[in-house]
Design an enzyme around this catalytic site. Structure first.
Site, PDB file in Angstrom:
ATOM      1  N   SER A   1       0.723   5.286   3.008  1.00  0.00           N
ATOM      2  CA  SER A   1       1.991   4.768   3.525  1.00  0.00           C
ATOM      3  C   SER A   1       2.152   4.976   5.032  1.00  0.00           C
ATOM      4  O   SER A   1       3.260   5.161   5.524  1.00  0.00           O
ATOM      5  CB  SER A   1       3.191   5.359   2.768  1.00  0.00           C
ATOM      6  OG  SER A   1       3.110   5.010   1.398  1.00  0.00           O
TER       7      SER A   1
ATOM      8  N   GLU B   1      -8.082   4.794  -5.711  1.00  0.00           N
ATOM      9  CA  GLU B   1      -7.954   3.732  -6.727  1.00  0.00           C
ATOM     10  C   GLU B   1      -9.279   3.543  -7.461  1.00  0.00           C
ATOM     11  O   GLU B   1      -9.289   3.242  -8.659  1.00  0.00           O
ATOM     12  CB  GLU B   1      -7.475   2.432  -6.066  1.00  0.00           C
ATOM     13  CG  GLU B   1      -5.996   2.522  -5.699  1.00  0.00           C
ATOM     14  CD  GLU B   1      -5.586   1.704  -4.501  1.00  0.00           C
ATOM     15  OE1 GLU B   1      -6.326   0.789  -4.085  1.00  0.00           O
ATOM     16  OE2 GLU B   1      -4.498   1.994  -3.954  1.00  0.00           O
TER      17      GLU B   1
ATOM     18  N   HIS C   1     -12.316   5.858  -2.621  1.00  0.00           N
ATOM     19  CA  HIS C   1     -10.868   5.641  -2.576  1.00  0.00           C
ATOM     20  C   HIS C   1     -10.241   6.076  -3.903  1.00  0.00           C
ATOM     21  O   HIS C   1     -10.842   5.895  -4.959  1.00  0.00           O
ATOM     22  CB  HIS C   1     -10.567   4.162  -2.296  1.00  0.00           C
ATOM     23  CG  HIS C   1      -9.122   3.934  -1.996  1.00  0.00           C
ATOM     24  ND1 HIS C   1      -8.183   3.814  -2.981  1.00  0.00           N
ATOM     25  CD2 HIS C   1      -8.457   3.870  -0.815  1.00  0.00           C
ATOM     26  CE1 HIS C   1      -6.993   3.668  -2.414  1.00  0.00           C
ATOM     27  NE2 HIS C   1      -7.134   3.705  -1.103  1.00  0.00           N
TER      28      HIS C   1
ATOM     29  N   GLY D   1      -3.221   0.734   4.202  1.00  0.00           N
ATOM     30  CA  GLY D   1      -3.220  -0.298   3.165  1.00  0.00           C
ATOM     31  C   GLY D   1      -2.189  -1.367   3.479  1.00  0.00           C
ATOM     32  O   GLY D   1      -2.429  -2.282   4.269  1.00  0.00           O
ATOM     33  N   GLY D   2      -1.023  -1.235   2.871  1.00  0.00           N
ATOM     34  CA  GLY D   2       0.035  -2.250   2.970  1.00  0.00           C
ATOM     35  C   GLY D   2       0.296  -2.744   4.387  1.00  0.00           C
ATOM     36  O   GLY D   2       0.368  -3.960   4.629  1.00  0.00           O
TER      37      GLY D   2
ATOM     38  N   ASN E   1      -7.296  -1.168   5.071  1.00  0.00           N
ATOM     39  CA  ASN E   1      -7.899  -1.300   3.741  1.00  0.00           C
ATOM     40  C   ASN E   1      -7.096  -2.378   3.025  1.00  0.00           C
ATOM     41  O   ASN E   1      -5.997  -2.114   2.557  1.00  0.00           O
ATOM     42  CB  ASN E   1      -7.822   0.041   2.994  1.00  0.00           C
ATOM     43  CG  ASN E   1      -8.249  -0.093   1.548  1.00  0.00           C
ATOM     44  OD1 ASN E   1      -8.891  -1.081   1.171  1.00  0.00           O
ATOM     45  ND2 ASN E   1      -7.895   0.895   0.730  1.00  0.00           N
ATOM     46  N   TRP E   2      -7.661  -3.572   2.989  1.00  0.00           N
ATOM     47  CA  TRP E   2      -6.904  -4.696   2.431  1.00  0.00           C
ATOM     48  C   TRP E   2      -6.784  -4.650   0.920  1.00  0.00           C
ATOM     49  O   TRP E   2      -6.011  -5.397   0.337  1.00  0.00           O
ATOM     50  CB  TRP E   2      -7.572  -6.016   2.849  1.00  0.00           C
ATOM     51  CG  TRP E   2      -7.254  -6.447   4.243  1.00  0.00           C
ATOM     52  CD1 TRP E   2      -6.512  -5.765   5.172  1.00  0.00           C
ATOM     53  CD2 TRP E   2      -7.644  -7.672   4.860  1.00  0.00           C
ATOM     54  NE1 TRP E   2      -6.431  -6.486   6.325  1.00  0.00           N
ATOM     55  CE2 TRP E   2      -7.123  -7.669   6.166  1.00  0.00           C
ATOM     56  CE3 TRP E   2      -8.404  -8.770   4.452  1.00  0.00           C
ATOM     57  CZ2 TRP E   2      -7.321  -8.729   7.053  1.00  0.00           C
ATOM     58  CZ3 TRP E   2      -8.614  -9.824   5.337  1.00  0.00           C
ATOM     59  CH2 TRP E   2      -8.063  -9.800   6.625  1.00  0.00           C
ATOM     60  N   LYS E   3      -7.595  -3.817   0.262  1.00  0.00           N
ATOM     61  CA  LYS E   3      -7.601  -3.765  -1.212  1.00  0.00           C
ATOM     62  C   LYS E   3      -7.863  -5.179  -1.749  1.00  0.00           C
ATOM     63  O   LYS E   3      -8.579  -5.943  -1.119  1.00  0.00           O
ATOM     64  CB  LYS E   3      -6.304  -3.159  -1.731  1.00  0.00           C
ATOM     65  CG  LYS E   3      -5.976  -1.850  -1.003  1.00  0.00           C
ATOM     66  CD  LYS E   3      -4.895  -1.049  -1.625  1.00  0.00           C
ATOM     67  CE  LYS E   3      -4.690   0.212  -0.796  1.00  0.00           C
ATOM     68  NZ  LYS E   3      -3.798   1.176  -1.412  1.00  0.00           N
TER      69      LYS E   3
ATOM     70  N   GLY F   1       0.614   3.734  -1.262  1.00  0.00           N
ATOM     71  CA  GLY F   1       1.345   2.581  -1.787  1.00  0.00           C
ATOM     72  C   GLY F   1       2.712   2.934  -2.336  1.00  0.00           C
ATOM     73  O   GLY F   1       3.365   2.115  -2.987  1.00  0.00           O
TER      74      GLY F   1
ATOM     75  N   GLU G   1      -6.289  11.194   2.093  1.00  0.00           N
ATOM     76  CA  GLU G   1      -5.277  10.322   1.498  1.00  0.00           C
ATOM     77  C   GLU G   1      -4.656  11.005   0.281  1.00  0.00           C
ATOM     78  O   GLU G   1      -5.198  10.918  -0.835  1.00  0.00           O
ATOM     79  CB  GLU G   1      -5.915   8.999   1.058  1.00  0.00           C
ATOM     80  CG  GLU G   1      -6.487   8.195   2.197  1.00  0.00           C
ATOM     81  CD  GLU G   1      -6.432   6.700   1.894  1.00  0.00           C
ATOM     82  OE1 GLU G   1      -5.887   5.957   2.720  1.00  0.00           O
ATOM     83  OE2 GLU G   1      -6.917   6.283   0.832  1.00  0.00           O
TER      84      GLU G   1
HETATM   85  P1  PGA Z   1      -1.086   2.381   1.781  1.00  0.00           P
HETATM   86  O1  PGA Z   1      -2.604   2.512   1.294  1.00  0.00           O
HETATM   87  O2  PGA Z   1      -1.102   2.408   3.277  1.00  0.00           O
HETATM   88  O3  PGA Z   1      -0.622   1.056   1.216  1.00  0.00           O
HETATM   89  O4  PGA Z   1      -0.349   3.530   1.201  1.00  0.00           O
HETATM   90  C1  PGA Z   1      -3.475   3.374   1.959  1.00  0.00           C
HETATM   91  C2  PGA Z   1      -4.817   3.347   1.273  1.00  0.00           C
HETATM   92  O5  PGA Z   1      -4.859   3.227   0.049  1.00  0.00           O
HETATM   93  O6  PGA Z   1      -5.869   3.442   1.937  1.00  0.00           O
END
Ligand code: PGA
Length: 255
Positions: free
Chosen positions: A217, A101, A99, A238-239, A13-15, A177, A171
């Site tokens: 994470s 966010e 998600h 994500g990251g 998930n590149w956001k 994050g 999640e």
């Molecule tokens: P993260 O994000 O791996 O940076 O914690 C995961 C996500 O939001 O899908």
């Protein structure tokens, strides 16, 4: 016991990261590293403007492309929104829905998550449906209630046939994050709860066939322990999905 009924899915998930030019360079690098690694499905969920480039770069490889959201109407006066038909036409196969966010910053509710899920599935997209508790909810001991409720509302009117195109991503919001990963035991416990909810809504066979990912994470160091758990069938990353080396190590952990 039933883990081998399911093919793991490792999804990035590149956001709001990466331009089209960076997308092309990333996939050129990644496709070599993950070539022939077919024991899991590999997906990159990229910003809307990167999708066409990503699809072109990933053509003929084992990397699949998805979006990070979709609107629930087919078309109309919804300035700034993108429909499922638009995503399909440019080659997206997957879409992340709900998600945290989106829920936190953009007013997403369980009801709109359900509407988006139905729109995406009806159009033919595969859905990565996100659920997860906040830190205060975990501390209050209501993780099971929160995650069960989110799952049930999101899947309202989703038939058993449609469920085949749904991946659930557990999640925990406090792990996203933050570098604070859930322990493998915590991830397993909640993924098992979600599978149980699905078994009650549908059948045990449907629940056994549903891919449930962990996200929050997940990285090159902790992926193999998390992915070794019975009910953890992949990751939403994500990251660590922004570096080809790290993402490849996670793909390897799922092989
Ligand atoms: P993260 O994000 O791996 O940076 O914690 C995961 C996500 O939001 O899908």
């Amino acid at each position: 016991m039933n883990k081998n009924l399911r093919k793991p899915v490792i999804a990035g998930n590149w956001k709001m990261n990466m331009t089209p030019a960076k997308t092309a360079a990333f996939i050129e690098e990644l496709k070599v590293k993950v070539a022939g690694k077919n024991e899991c499905d590999i997906v990159l969920c990229v910003p809307y403007v990167d999708i066409q480039t990503a699809v072109a770069s990933a053509k003929g490889t084992n990397v699949k492309i998805g979006a990070q959201n979709v609107h629930f109407k087919e078309s109309g006066a919804y300035t700034g929104e993108i429909s499922a038909e638009m995503l399909l036409e440019i080659g997206a196969e997957y879409v992340v829905i709900g998600h945290s966010e989106r829920r936190q910053y953009f007013g997403e509710t369980d009801e709109t998550v359900n509407l988006r899920t139905l729109a995406a599935l009806n159009a033919g997209l595969k859905v990565i449906l996100c659920v997860g508790e906040m830190l205060d909810e975990r501390e209050l001991g209501i993780t099971e209630e929160i995650v069960s409720m989110q799952t049930k509302i999101a899947l309202k009117d989703v038939s058993a046939e449609m469920l085949k195109n749904v991946i659930i991503a557990y999640e925990p919001v406090w792990a996203i994050g933050t570098g604070k990963t859930a322990t493998a035991e915590q991830a397993e416990e909640v993924c098992a709860i979600i599978r149980n909810v699905i078994a009650k809504l549908y059948t045990k066979a449907d629940a056994d066939a549903t891919v449930i990912q962990y996200g929050g994470s997940m990285n090159a160091k902790n992926a193999s322990e998390l992915l070794s758990k019975e009910n953890v069938d992949g990751g939403l990353i994500g990251g660590a999905s922004l570096k080809t080396e790290d993402f490849t190590i996670i793909v390897d952990a799922a092989q």
